[in-house]
Design a protein around this motif. Structure first.
Motif, PDB file in Angstrom:
ATOM      1  N   THR A 195       0.787  -1.334   0.040  1.00  0.00           N
ATOM      2  CA  THR A 195       0.011   0.002   0.209  1.00  0.00           C
ATOM      3  C   THR A 195       0.829   1.333   0.043  1.00  0.00           C
ATOM      4  O   THR A 195       0.401   2.254  -0.851  1.00  0.00           O
ATOM      5  CB  THR A 195      -1.075   0.046   1.235  1.00  0.00           C
ATOM      6  N   ALA A 196       1.882   1.220   0.691  1.00  0.00           N
ATOM      7  CA  ALA A 196       2.704   2.192   0.888  1.00  0.00           C
ATOM      8  C   ALA A 196       3.535   2.549  -0.374  1.00  0.00           C
ATOM      9  O   ALA A 196       3.714   3.866  -0.771  1.00  0.00           O
ATOM     10  CB  ALA A 196       3.852   2.306   2.029  1.00  0.00           C
TER      11      ALA A 196
ATOM     12  N   HIS B 161       2.625   2.043  -3.410  1.00  0.00           N
ATOM     13  CA  HIS B 161       1.611   2.650  -4.185  1.00  0.00           C
ATOM     14  C   HIS B 161       0.450   3.673  -3.907  1.00  0.00           C
ATOM     15  O   HIS B 161      -0.269   3.936  -4.348  1.00  0.00           O
ATOM     16  CB  HIS B 161       0.503   1.355  -5.212  1.00  0.00           C
ATOM     17  N   ALA B 162       0.887   4.168  -2.800  1.00  0.00           N
ATOM     18  CA  ALA B 162       0.138   5.373  -2.183  1.00  0.00           C
ATOM     19  C   ALA B 162       0.075   6.598  -2.822  1.00  0.00           C
ATOM     20  O   ALA B 162      -0.891   7.421  -2.857  1.00  0.00           O
ATOM     21  CB  ALA B 162       0.696   5.620  -0.576  1.00  0.00           C
ATOM     22  N   THR B 163       1.248   6.881  -3.513  1.00  0.00           N
ATOM     23  CA  THR B 163       1.386   8.314  -4.230  1.00  0.00           C
ATOM     24  C   THR B 163       1.757   7.902  -5.696  1.00  0.00           C
ATOM     25  O   THR B 163       2.481   6.985  -5.950  1.00  0.00           O
ATOM     26  CB  THR B 163       2.141   9.090  -3.535  1.00  0.00           C
ATOM     27  N   THR B 164       1.504   8.944  -6.323  1.00  0.00           N
ATOM     28  CA  THR B 164       1.934   8.652  -8.032  1.00  0.00           C
ATOM     29  C   THR B 164       3.314   8.755  -8.004  1.00  0.00           C
ATOM     30  O   THR B 164       3.856   7.934  -8.879  1.00  0.00           O
ATOM     31  CB  THR B 164       1.207   9.917  -8.531  1.00  0.00           C
ATOM     32  N   PRO B 165       4.276   9.592  -7.206  1.00  0.00           N
ATOM     33  CA  PRO B 165       5.535   9.446  -7.876  1.00  0.00           C
ATOM     34  C   PRO B 165       6.029   8.224  -7.163  1.00  0.00           C
ATOM     35  O   PRO B 165       6.954   7.413  -7.985  1.00  0.00           O
ATOM     36  CB  PRO B 165       6.261  10.478  -6.636  1.00  0.00           C
ATOM     37  N   ARG B 166       5.607   7.509  -6.101  1.00  0.00           N
ATOM     38  CA  ARG B 166       5.909   6.208  -5.724  1.00  0.00           C
ATOM     39  C   ARG B 166       5.689   5.187  -6.760  1.00  0.00           C
ATOM     40  O   ARG B 166       6.463   4.315  -7.208  1.00  0.00           O
ATOM     41  CB  ARG B 166       5.393   5.753  -4.378  1.00  0.00           C
ATOM     42  N   LYS B 167       4.424   5.216  -7.075  1.00  0.00           N
ATOM     43  CA  LYS B 167       3.901   4.228  -8.203  1.00  0.00           C
ATOM     44  C   LYS B 167       4.854   4.549  -9.424  1.00  0.00           C
ATOM     45  O   LYS B 167       5.342   3.399 -10.157  1.00  0.00           O
ATOM     46  CB  LYS B 167       2.590   4.598  -8.511  1.00  0.00           C
TER      47      LYS B 167
ATOM     48  N   TRP C 256       8.941   3.878   3.437  1.00  0.00           N
ATOM     49  CA  TRP C 256       7.430   4.834   3.184  1.00  0.00           C
ATOM     50  C   TRP C 256       6.360   4.085   3.963  1.00  0.00           C
ATOM     51  O   TRP C 256       5.665   4.850   4.609  1.00  0.00           O
ATOM     52  CB  TRP C 256       7.072   4.445   1.540  1.00  0.00           C
TER      53      TRP C 256
ATOM     54  N   ASP D 298       4.507   6.726   6.589  1.00  0.00           N
ATOM     55  CA  ASP D 298       3.104   6.867   6.485  1.00  0.00           C
ATOM     56  C   ASP D 298       2.249   6.388   7.625  1.00  0.00           C
ATOM     57  O   ASP D 298       1.434   7.191   7.998  1.00  0.00           O
ATOM     58  CB  ASP D 298       2.430   5.937   5.317  1.00  0.00           C
TER      59      ASP D 298
END
Length: 74
Positions: free
Chosen positions: A8-9, A11-17, A61, A65
């Motif tokens: 989940t962490a 894929h939590a934000t667009t930059p991480r994804k 991450w 979070d």
């Protein structure tokens, strides 16, 4: 492979994804481009190293979070 909170962490934000998917695509593209001149086992080592990097980043991450969620609650 990853714990649910780590997944989940990541894929939590667009930059991480983008970092996660982009790095995987980069290794795959490199394997396709340079596969004829590099030994086959090198790509397995690179994929394993990428997995370790994202395991470490994902845990970091997830911790960040969790701290942010705790600060919002308390």
């Amino acid at each position: 492979m990853f714990r649910p909170d780590v997944r989940t962490a990541i894929h939590a934000t667009t930059p991480r994804k983008v970092a996660s998917v982009g790095s995987t695509l980069g290794v795959v593209a490199s394997a396709l481009i340079f596969g004829a001149v590099a030994p086959w086992w090198l790509w397995l080592v690179l994929l394993a190293a990428e997995g370790v990097v994202f395991l470490v980043l994902g845990n970091y991450w997830a911790g960040q979070d969790a701290v942010a969620a705790e600060n919002r609650e308390g």
